[in-house]
Design an enzyme around this catalytic site. Structure first.
Site, short mmCIF file in Angstrom:
data_model
loop_
_atom_site.label_atom_id
_atom_site.label_comp_id
_atom_site.label_asym_id
_atom_site.label_seq_id
_atom_site.Cartn_x
_atom_site.Cartn_y
_atom_site.Cartn_z
N SER A 212 4.69 -4.16 -34.93
CA SER A 212 3.99 -5.25 -35.63
C SER A 212 2.79 -5.69 -34.81
O SER A 212 2.33 -4.95 -33.93
CB SER A 212 4.95 -6.41 -35.88
OG SER A 212 4.37 -7.32 -36.78
N ASN A 213 2.25 -6.85 -35.08
CA ASN A 213 1.11 -7.36 -34.31
C ASN A 213 1.22 -8.88 -34.19
O ASN A 213 2.17 -9.48 -34.69
CB ASN A 213 -0.21 -6.94 -34.97
CG ASN A 213 -0.27 -7.41 -36.41
OD1 ASN A 213 -0.28 -8.59 -36.68
ND2 ASN A 213 -0.26 -6.46 -37.34
#
Ligand code: CTP
Length: 403
Positions: A212-213
């Site tokens: 993810s980020n």
């Protein structure tokens, strides 16, 4: 600037640590040309002195129903008529509860119940109090009663906890008051449907791990709220975030992966006038998601994860865009910012792109502030200073509604 010249503003202050910011609010309102009268609760005096507020506003401070020095009656009715706007900042959970239920046990409350003018509140409290269903249902009631809620920001609270509940900054509150009094809080998105993507996506590796980020969703949510306030019906497609919205006219669809976001966006776009793609969509996902937890191999060989490309939602919608529809994108860059953003603007067929650079301090992921440049198809560039994400949302929506 004297955008509030001749306006009468009643400033209500309740007992919250954020009351120290009320001094700055009063100062900014006066600077804008407004005449300010202050009504405080008894408890508010513990947080900011009446003398400070009286000095800043050059008006006596109202606390009791009677003036203790000469026993003259502080008329809440005449205050309610005098004011062009009533701003309660900070508004505690207690005062919000009283407002929602008509409990008139102090001058601040009787003034609210007799106010003939628009009323705005800037809530301030701990995150759990803010999240509590009672507070949320009181806020919903106030919205239905026509009170403008200046949503609190996310951040460090006086308790040391971190979350939503911190009163909005004085500059942003005063901007809201200017808009409210100039009647500029236009309903220029009435009858428009806007789709917004926000937050990160999560690409599963196995049942316990993902790629993810750091996107918090704050920018996308702020844009959704701005559009809704201006009359739009908003479809917000949100990746996993820890924030919520209480704004009416926003339908939130929660998704996890880029595939899910893509499916929702494809299904909804055709029916929308505008789409603003603020999500940080993962460009790649694991080729295979393991059904069981991947176990550590003890052969010191390391591990290779094979990734495949996700759909580029923006590029696909850019191809589908019909006459009259507008598609707005974001570019978060770390180098060659303008060149990269201009490439994306063209490649994805955006009407304009909002560039933010990770090199700018306090801008981008997680922060409450952002610093953006809007780049249009005709090459025109508009650079903005560091602002709250709420103010940036206003700038973006202003650009969207411009022909
Ligand atoms: N975007 C999207 N779907 C993707 C990737 C990006 O809809 N799979 C959208 C984003 O929401 C944003 C814009 O495209 O509005 C640009 O996103 P960004 O990640 O900066 O662009 P990429 O094309 O992925 O370029 P790169 O990661 O190489 O910088």
């Amino acid at each position: 600037m004297s955008r509030l010249e001749g306006k009468h503003i009643l400033l209500g202050i309740t007992g919250s640590i954020a009351a120290y910011k009320s001094a700055q609010i009063a100062r900014l309102l006066v600077k804008e040309g407004a005449e300010v009268k202050v009504v405080m609760t008894e408890l508010a005096k513990q947080f900011i002195t009446p003398l400070t507020m009286a000095t800043l506003t050059k008006n006596p401070i109202l606390i009791d129903f009677f003036d203790p020095t000469n026993s003259s009656w502080n008329s809440h009715v005449s205050l309610g008529i005098w004011a062009d706007a009533y701003l309660i900042a900070p508004a505690t959970a207690n005062t919000i509860g009283k407002m929602a239920n008509g409990i008139a046990d102090n001058l601040l409350m009787t003034s609210y119940l007799s106010a003939k003018c628009p009323v705005a509140i800037a809530p301030a409290m701990d995150l759990d109090m803010y999240k509590h269903r009672t507070t949320q249902s009181n806020l919903k009631q106030l919205k239905e009663d026509g009170v403008m809620i200046i949503e609190p920001g996310d951040g460090e609270l006086a308790s040391g906890l971190v979350g939503k509940g911190r009163m909005e900054e004085p500059e942003a509150i005063v901007e809201e008051m200017v808009r409210m009094l100039q009647g500029k809080q236009t309903r220029d998105l009435e009858n428009k449907k806007v789709m917004i993507t926000a937050g990160p996506t999560v690409e599963k590796i196995d049942p316990v791990r993902y790629i993810s980020n750091f996107s918090s969703g704050k920018m996308g949510y702020a844009i959704a709220e701005e559009c809704a306030r201006r009359g739009a019906t908003v479809e917000l497609i949100s990746g996993p975030v820890s924030i919520t919205t209480t704004e009416k006219n926003i339908r939130v669809t929660h998704v996890e992966s880029a595939d899910e976001m893509w499916a929702e966006a494809k299904a909804k776009f055709a029916d929308c006038d505008y789409a603003i793609l603020a999500a940080a969509v993962a460009d790649y996902k694991p080729k295979n998601t393991a059904k069981e937890k991947i176990k550590k191999q003890h052969d010191s060989q390391g591990m290779t994860l094979e990734l495949i490309e996700n759909h580029d939602i923006a590029a696909e919608l850019g191809k589908e865009k019909k006459n009259g529809q507008k598609l707005i994108g974001f570019a978060l860059e770390t180098e060659n910012e303008s060149i990269n953003a201009e490439k994306k603007l063209k490649a994805k067929n955006f009407d304009f792109i909002v560039l933010n650079s990770l090199k700018d301090k306090n801008a981008g992921f997680q922060h409450d502030t952002n610093k953006v440049t809007i780049i249009k198809q005709n090459g025109e560039k508009k650079e903005f200073g560091l602002k709250t994400k709420k103010e940036v949302a206003t700038d973006i929506v202003n650009e969207l509604t411009r022909n």
